[in-house]
Each structure stands twice: as C-alpha cells, then as structure tokens.
Design a protein around this motif. Structure first.
Motif, mmCIF file in Angstrom:
data_model
loop_
_atom_site.group_PDB
_atom_site.id
_atom_site.type_symbol
_atom_site.label_atom_id
_atom_site.label_comp_id
_atom_site.label_asym_id
_atom_site.label_seq_id
_atom_site.Cartn_x
_atom_site.Cartn_y
_atom_site.Cartn_z
ATOM 1 N N MET A 260 -16.629 35.496 17.068
ATOM 2 C CA MET A 260 -14.218 34.890 17.402
ATOM 3 C C MET A 260 -14.788 34.906 19.173
ATOM 4 S SD MET A 260 -11.590 37.846 17.268
ATOM 5 C CE MET A 260 -10.854 37.567 15.973
ATOM 6 N N PRO A 261 -14.598 33.714 19.005
ATOM 7 C CA PRO A 261 -14.379 33.508 20.697
ATOM 8 C C PRO A 261 -13.237 33.216 20.647
ATOM 9 C CG PRO A 261 -14.642 31.202 19.245
ATOM 10 C CD PRO A 261 -14.770 32.210 18.239
ATOM 11 N N VAL A 262 -12.959 33.671 21.874
ATOM 12 C CA VAL A 262 -11.813 33.708 23.048
ATOM 13 C C VAL A 262 -11.352 33.798 24.097
ATOM 14 C CG1 VAL A 262 -10.360 36.080 21.376
ATOM 15 C CG2 VAL A 262 -12.264 36.124 23.002
ATOM 16 N N LEU A 263 -10.463 33.434 24.798
ATOM 17 C CA LEU A 263 -9.825 33.092 25.464
ATOM 18 C C LEU A 263 -8.146 33.163 25.464
ATOM 19 C CD1 LEU A 263 -10.862 32.236 28.929
ATOM 20 C CD2 LEU A 263 -10.284 29.441 27.792
ATOM 21 N N ASN A 264 -7.532 33.904 26.344
ATOM 22 C CA ASN A 264 -5.878 34.092 26.479
ATOM 23 C C ASN A 264 -5.345 34.220 25.502
ATOM 24 O OD1 ASN A 264 -6.914 33.307 29.801
ATOM 25 N ND2 ASN A 264 -6.522 31.589 29.193
ATOM 26 N N THR B 57 -17.917 43.300 21.949
ATOM 27 C CA THR B 57 -17.588 41.847 22.481
ATOM 28 C C THR B 57 -19.210 41.418 23.380
ATOM 29 O OG1 THR B 57 -17.763 43.437 24.685
ATOM 30 C CG2 THR B 57 -16.116 42.894 23.231
ATOM 31 N N VAL B 58 -19.756 40.037 23.138
ATOM 32 C CA VAL B 58 -20.494 39.881 24.177
ATOM 33 C C VAL B 58 -19.296 38.385 25.108
ATOM 34 C CG1 VAL B 58 -22.313 39.689 22.513
ATOM 35 C CG2 VAL B 58 -20.732 37.365 22.885
ATOM 36 N N GLU B 59 -19.964 38.399 26.566
ATOM 37 C CA GLU B 59 -19.202 37.929 26.843
ATOM 38 C C GLU B 59 -20.016 35.910 27.450
ATOM 39 O OE1 GLU B 59 -17.929 38.672 30.211
ATOM 40 O OE2 GLU B 59 -17.935 40.553 29.054
ATOM 41 N N ASN B 60 -19.064 34.769 27.678
ATOM 42 C CA ASN B 60 -18.944 33.646 27.084
ATOM 43 C C ASN B 60 -17.890 33.132 28.816
ATOM 44 O OD1 ASN B 60 -18.974 30.994 26.932
ATOM 45 N ND2 ASN B 60 -16.681 31.591 25.649
ATOM 46 N N PRO B 61 -19.011 32.916 29.794
ATOM 47 C CA PRO B 61 -18.900 32.607 31.056
ATOM 48 C C PRO B 61 -17.734 31.874 31.183
ATOM 49 C CG PRO B 61 -21.217 33.909 31.301
ATOM 50 C CD PRO B 61 -20.800 33.766 29.654
ATOM 51 N N THR B 62 -18.287 30.507 30.809
ATOM 52 C CA THR B 62 -17.905 29.287 30.965
ATOM 53 C C THR B 62 -16.034 29.121 30.593
ATOM 54 O OG1 THR B 62 -18.547 28.412 28.358
ATOM 55 C CG2 THR B 62 -20.039 28.015 30.253
ATOM 56 N N GLY B 63 -16.215 29.944 29.174
ATOM 57 C CA GLY B 63 -14.759 30.136 28.215
ATOM 58 C C GLY B 63 -14.359 28.794 27.196
ATOM 59 N N ARG B 64 -15.551 27.620 27.465
ATOM 60 C CA ARG B 64 -15.985 26.720 25.930
ATOM 61 C C ARG B 64 -15.875 27.152 25.435
ATOM 62 N NH1 ARG B 64 -19.099 22.497 28.441
ATOM 63 N NH2 ARG B 64 -17.293 21.299 30.227
ATOM 64 N N THR B 65 -15.599 27.223 23.913
ATOM 65 C CA THR B 65 -15.634 27.552 22.322
ATOM 66 C C THR B 65 -17.059 27.662 22.174
ATOM 67 O OG1 THR B 65 -13.107 27.208 21.511
ATOM 68 C CG2 THR B 65 -14.693 27.528 20.335
ATOM 69 N N PRO B 66 -16.939 26.099 21.286
ATOM 70 C CA PRO B 66 -18.949 25.896 21.101
ATOM 71 C C PRO B 66 -20.143 26.938 22.003
ATOM 72 C CG PRO B 66 -18.526 24.236 22.581
ATOM 73 C CD PRO B 66 -17.157 25.267 22.980
ATOM 74 N N ALA B 67 -19.919 27.578 23.215
ATOM 75 C CA ALA B 67 -20.655 28.251 24.043
ATOM 76 C C ALA B 67 -20.452 30.344 23.497
ATOM 77 C CB ALA B 67 -20.241 28.262 25.809
ATOM 78 N N GLY C 286 -29.851 24.450 15.054
ATOM 79 C CA GLY C 286 -29.584 24.819 16.854
ATOM 80 C C GLY C 286 -28.049 25.453 17.259
ATOM 81 N N GLY C 287 -27.695 25.981 16.044
ATOM 82 C CA GLY C 287 -25.854 26.166 16.342
ATOM 83 C C GLY C 287 -25.242 24.699 16.675
ATOM 84 N N TYR C 288 -23.758 25.786 17.734
ATOM 85 C CA TYR C 288 -23.413 24.331 18.150
ATOM 86 C C TYR C 288 -23.265 23.932 18.726
ATOM 87 C CZ TYR C 288 -19.346 26.441 14.874
ATOM 88 O OH TYR C 288 -19.301 26.955 13.395
ATOM 89 N N ASN C 289 -23.393 22.105 19.123
ATOM 90 C CA ASN C 289 -23.550 21.434 20.415
ATOM 91 C C ASN C 289 -22.396 22.270 21.315
ATOM 92 O OD1 ASN C 289 -24.111 19.570 22.206
ATOM 93 N ND2 ASN C 289 -23.939 18.211 20.698
ATOM 94 N N GLU C 290 -22.737 21.918 22.439
ATOM 95 C CA GLU C 290 -22.075 23.167 22.974
ATOM 96 C C GLU C 290 -21.308 22.075 24.901
ATOM 97 O OE1 GLU C 290 -24.041 26.395 25.451
ATOM 98 O OE2 GLU C 290 -24.797 27.213 23.459
ATOM 99 N N GLU C 291 -22.438 21.044 23.687
ATOM 100 C CA GLU C 291 -20.859 19.619 24.838
ATOM 101 C C GLU C 291 -19.605 19.359 24.752
ATOM 102 O OE1 GLU C 291 -21.786 18.966 27.946
ATOM 103 O OE2 GLU C 291 -23.522 19.621 27.994
ATOM 104 N N PHE C 292 -19.355 20.054 23.101
ATOM 105 C CA PHE C 292 -17.773 19.226 22.578
ATOM 106 C C PHE C 292 -17.370 20.340 22.327
ATOM 107 C CE2 PHE C 292 -21.312 16.131 20.359
ATOM 108 C CZ PHE C 292 -20.857 15.324 19.578
ATOM 109 N N VAL C 293 -16.843 19.973 23.479
ATOM 110 C CA VAL C 293 -15.867 20.890 24.066
ATOM 111 C C VAL C 293 -14.309 21.102 22.978
ATOM 112 C CG1 VAL C 293 -13.296 21.735 25.368
ATOM 113 C CG2 VAL C 293 -15.476 20.698 26.280
ATOM 114 N N ARG C 294 -13.876 20.048 22.808
ATOM 115 C CA ARG C 294 -13.673 19.988 20.825
ATOM 116 C C ARG C 294 -14.677 19.112 19.952
ATOM 117 N NH1 ARG C 294 -8.885 23.044 21.193
ATOM 118 N NH2 ARG C 294 -7.328 22.967 23.354
ATOM 119 N N ALA C 295 -13.963 19.298 18.366
ATOM 120 C CA ALA C 295 -14.169 18.510 17.769
ATOM 121 C C ALA C 295 -15.930 18.967 17.288
ATOM 122 C CB ALA C 295 -14.783 17.124 17.661
ATOM 123 N N GLN C 296 -16.608 20.746 17.815
ATOM 124 C CA GLN C 296 -17.419 21.230 17.033
ATOM 125 C C GLN C 296 -17.768 21.270 15.657
ATOM 126 O OE1 GLN C 296 -14.389 24.056 18.958
ATOM 127 N NE2 GLN C 296 -15.467 22.628 19.946
#
Length: 346
Positions: free
Chosen positions: A16-20, A70-80, A180-190
């Motif tokens: 579960m990726p979460v931000l706010n 929990t794990v950290e996701n410093p960028t806040g981006r969903t795919p990361a 290779g999991g999710y492509n982290e460059e795709f902020v949306r549409a991943q």
C-alpha cells in the motif's frame, strides 16, 4: 476452513503506497486485516513524505498489529512506493491496495483462487467509486458511467475474462520480479503500463466483477481536474512508449476538448454558428447527467454534469499537451525489455 487447507494457501503480501491519507488509511487497513483469508498475510505500507497525520496513523497501526509494517518512500511517487513495498515484502502473492481503497469481504480469497484456477499473472476487478459528500456522490456516478469513463470494465463492470488492465491487481510475485516491477518513471498510468508488459510477456491479466474495491473520489473540482489531466498526460506517454497500445476510447476526451475549444474560438472570432460545437457537448453531458443521475439528489445531479465535463476536458487537455520530451525521458530512463516496443524516439 480446516488447518490443512489453510496451510496449503499461499501467503499474501498486501502492499500500500500512501501519501496524505489520514482521512482513509485506518479504515483501508482495517478492511485488509478483516479479510477472511485463511493463509498467512502481511501488510507493507510505503510511506511518502506526507504533510498530514498519515505517518502517525501508520505507526499506530504497526503497534496494534504485528502483521503491519512500514517502509520509506522518500519521493512520494506511487510506483516508487509500490516497488519499495514489494522489496520490503516476502510472500508469493502480492495484493496492491491504495490508501483510499477499501477491500470488500472475500476479496483476497477470491483473487488467490482465480490466480490458481485461471493460471493468471494478475487478477483484478472493479473500481467501485462511492462518495461521502454531494460532490463525491456526483463524481462516483461519473466514474461508474460509460458517459464518464467509456467502456472500461474495471469502472463500469462486465463479464469475467481476459483484459488489457484491471484496477489495482493481485499478482504472482515471480511475474513482478521477472519484469522488474513497476516502471518508476510513470507517475500515472503505471498499472496500465505494467499490465501491458505482462501481456507482452505472455501472461494473462484476468478481470472479474467478483472483485470489488470501494474507492473514495477526489473531494474537490480542482483535485479531480488535476487527477484527470495527469491521467491524460501519462496515457499519452504510454502510447509513445508502447506503440500500438492506443485505442479509440482514449481518443474520445482529446476529441471533445479540441471540438469545444475550437468551437469557442471560431464562434467568437469567425461566426456564432461554430458555438454549436460546445453547445452540443453541453447538451450531451446535461442529458447524460439526467440519465445517469436518477438516484442522485437534485444538487448532486447538477454536479454530475460538472464532473463529466471536468473529467473529459481535463483528460483531453492532458493528453494533447503531454510533452514529447516527457516520453523521451521515460524511454531513456530504462532499457526496454524484450516485451517493450519503444516508439517515437525522434
């Protein structure tokens, strides 16, 4: 279910990726932990740099139940965040859930059974939007209507079968690791991009209306407009990254945006007759709101027309204005696998 049967079930990692997400996080996790799945389960929350109480609530959840960490996701981006949670988890089945998504009873049990029975790489179901305010009720109606989102089965429902993509997804870990999991460059549409690679790799993506996740819509017009502008922007990137992935459904919003904009400009600069283009569009969404908003209050029914227009025009604007340089950046960020078909480098 007896103990022997439970032991035979594969263990499940819920990521579960979460931000706010302070408004929904506790409820979302409760819906996971209350699943009737008899096998082992862990929940891994990838924490982005939230500015609300999300991190505090996550810490409370960890303290309350040993299955949660929990794990950290410093960028806040969903795919990361998704990839960080995958790396931080260990079980052979990976269930994606968002911080504002609520799993319905039996979701994980049904998904694991279908992965086995259909020999699928990924299974998923319906993004069942439900609102809590008048505006959210209107957006939920738009997001479950063909007028709002076209014929995508994961929005509007349909028969079980192979699909281009599904909402969220329940995966075999081996597939995620191989690709290779999710492509982290795709902020949306991943999700769409990953499912495209799964299908190109020979894997089956299976849709079923048996799987439903309750989704909370964006709470304001501004937030909805940004969401759909980003959807359009990144879907254009997908079409440039994977040639042949576009279909007519994706061209409807940019066509609507171009028609409305061109009609307004020509109507004001050349002749009022051109105003018929935006006029016909407004009549169409107004009629659609009457049809699709039968169960809504009068206020929400009016807001439904606003939601339709916001979704269509924001998506269309994002698609048409998506810069080619963004696609070049995405393409250059990662060497394509044998499943990738890279397009439009020039």
């Amino acid at each position: 279910m007896n103990t022997k049967a439970a032991e035979e079930l594969p263990a499940v990692s819920v990521i579960m990726p979460v931000l706010n997400e302070e408004r929904h996080l506790r409820t979302a996790v409760r819906h996971i932990l209350e699943q009737d799945y008899a096998g082992s389960m862990e929940v891994v929350i990838a924490l982005g740099p939230s500015t609300d109480r999300t991190a505090q609530i996550a810490a409370e959840l960890v303290a309350e139940d040993p299955r949660v960490r929990t794990v950290e996701n410093p960028t806040g981006r969903t795919p990361a965040g998704l990839n960080a949670a995958i790396r931080g988890s260990s079980h052979p089945i990976v269930v994606r859930v968002d911080g504002h998504g609520l799993l319905t009873p039996g979701y994980i049990t049904t998904a694991v059974r279908l992965l086995r029975d259909m020999e699928a790489a990924n299974v998923g179901g319906i993004m069942h939007a439900e609102g809590e305010t008048e505006w959210e009720h209107a957006v939920a109606a738009a997001m479950t209507s063909k007028i709002g989102v076209g014929n995508a089965a994961f929005h509007t429902g349909g028969l079980a079968g192979p699909a281009d993509t599904v909402y969220l997804g329940v995966f075999r870990r081996e597939v995620l690791e191989r690709l290779g999991g999710y492509n982290e460059e795709f902020v949306r549409a991943q999700d769409w991009e990953l499912n495209y690679r799964i299908r190109q790799d020979g894997g089956l993506v299976w849709f079923t209306p048996q799987l439903r996740v309750t989704y909370r819509p964006r709470p304001t017009i501004k937030a909805l407009a940004k969401q759909y502008k980003d959807y359009g922007r990144w879907r254009r990137v997908v079409t440039r990254y994977h040639r042949g992935s576009v279909n007519l459904r994706y061209l409807a919003p940019p066509t609507a945006f171009a028609g409305v904009t061109l009609g307004l400009l020509l109507g004001l600069a050349v002749h009022p007759a051109f105003l018929a283009l935006p006029g016909l569009y407004l009549l169409g969404i107004a009629g659609g709101a009457v049809k699709e908003g039968r169960d809504l209050s009068p206020k929400a029914k009016t807001l439904l027309a606003v939601a339709f227009a916001t979704m269509h025009l924001s998506w269309g604007f994002g698609f048409l204005t998506s810069p080619r340089s963004l696609a070049r950046k995405v393409i250059g960020s990662r060497a394509p696998s044998s499943a990738d078909v890279v397009a439009e480098r020039g």
